[in-house]
Design an enzyme around this catalytic site. Structure first.
Site, mmCIF file in Angstrom:
data_model
loop_
_atom_site.group_PDB
_atom_site.id
_atom_site.type_symbol
_atom_site.label_atom_id
_atom_site.label_comp_id
_atom_site.label_asym_id
_atom_site.label_seq_id
_atom_site.Cartn_x
_atom_site.Cartn_y
_atom_site.Cartn_z
ATOM 1 N N GLY B 30 -40.136 80.974 14.532
ATOM 2 C CA GLY B 30 -40.042 82.366 14.967
ATOM 3 C C GLY B 30 -40.428 83.276 13.822
ATOM 4 N N TYR B 31 -40.899 84.469 14.180
ATOM 5 C CA TYR B 31 -41.418 85.405 13.184
ATOM 6 C C TYR B 31 -40.537 86.645 13.064
ATOM 7 C CZ TYR B 31 -45.452 82.429 13.347
ATOM 8 O OH TYR B 31 -46.269 81.332 13.259
#
Lengths: 178, 178
Positions: B30-31
């Site tokens: 995830g960013y």
């Protein structure tokens, strides 16, 4: 890489002790997010760090920190806009304790915070402030004096309220409860 | 801690090669943010990592990565909502090259991407795909196939457009230009 529990106490000082030509670090730090957990980048002199903290038990938090290259700090910094602070940090040993004195700058100018960490809760509870810190107000448990809160919300009259408090009789344990 | 320039090529495959019982890793990533720079957390099996990347020259990026404890991954993960992906990664050596095959899952199911890294641009330019990857479409330069873009925007009909493209005469260099 480091992982540890922080056990610390923190006070707001009315004035700094004589600092003469004690060395200090210029610190800039910014938060990606904060709350029950936080992700922070910090530049101290020529060194940059990334830190993750998580709420633990009272006055103790999980912390992981690692040095990052300067380009990585520069890449993350823009994402911390509106959640930043600057301060000068003086660190020295006094007796058995390492003291850290933060003199805030910029939007937080005028705020002076003394902090020290302990290896055990026993050692924490026994700690007595040096004489030069007379009149200091303990803010260990006050979330408004956490760096992530100061970075995001600023002082919002916190100092004025503390000064007013100082003139009133204070509880035996100097925690600001309001 | 690691810092390096990535030189890589990437292709979308119509179908995976026979994988039999090759080992794979379940990856979730995830960013925190992405764009010219990105900050990512990833879980691969029992190991968790934090990664900073920054745009560099064409097909080369600065990257810093470090392992983080699981609690730190868990603390950061909620902040990546809406910018996540899942995939199975198969890695093996074929000739002089280490190949990585990503079989995406969840909202990206059906997407199969082959990737390999090179030590030099010379070695990159000389690389010839294995026979089993016939019909692969190179997407090295296509920003829509970057993981951070896939995590945020999903496929948005990308596969359909690629399949259509495959039936047309393709340019000598298989870059999808549209």
């Amino acid at each position: 890489m480091k992982k540890r529990k922080e056990i610390e106490r923190k006070w707001v000082l009315a004035a700094p002790p004589p600092l003469d030509d004690k060395p200090f670090d210029e610190i800039r730090q910014g938060y990606l997010f904060s709350g029950a957990a936080e992700l922070r980048v910090r530049r101290t002199g020529n060194h940059c760090f990334i830190t993750v903290k998580r709420e633990g038990t009272k006055a103790a938090r999980d912390e992981w920190e690692n040095e990052i290259p300067e380009w990585a700090f520069d890449a993350i910094w823009p994402e911390t806009k509106g959640r930043r602070l600057r301060k000068r940090r003086y660190s020295w040993r006094e007796g058995r304790h390492k003291l850290e004195l933060d003199i805030y700058e910029g939007k937080l100018e005028g705020l002076i915070v003394l902090e020290t960490e302990f290896r055990s809760t026993k050692s924490r509870d026994r700690f007595v402030l040096p004489d030069w810190a007379a009149g200091a107000i303990e803010v260990t448990e006050d979330p408004r004096f956490r760096n992530e809160s100061l970075a995001q919300h600023g002082l919002r009259g916190l100092r004025r309220r503390l000064q007013k408090r100082e003139k009133e009789p204070r509880p035996e344990v100097g925690v600001v409860t309001e």
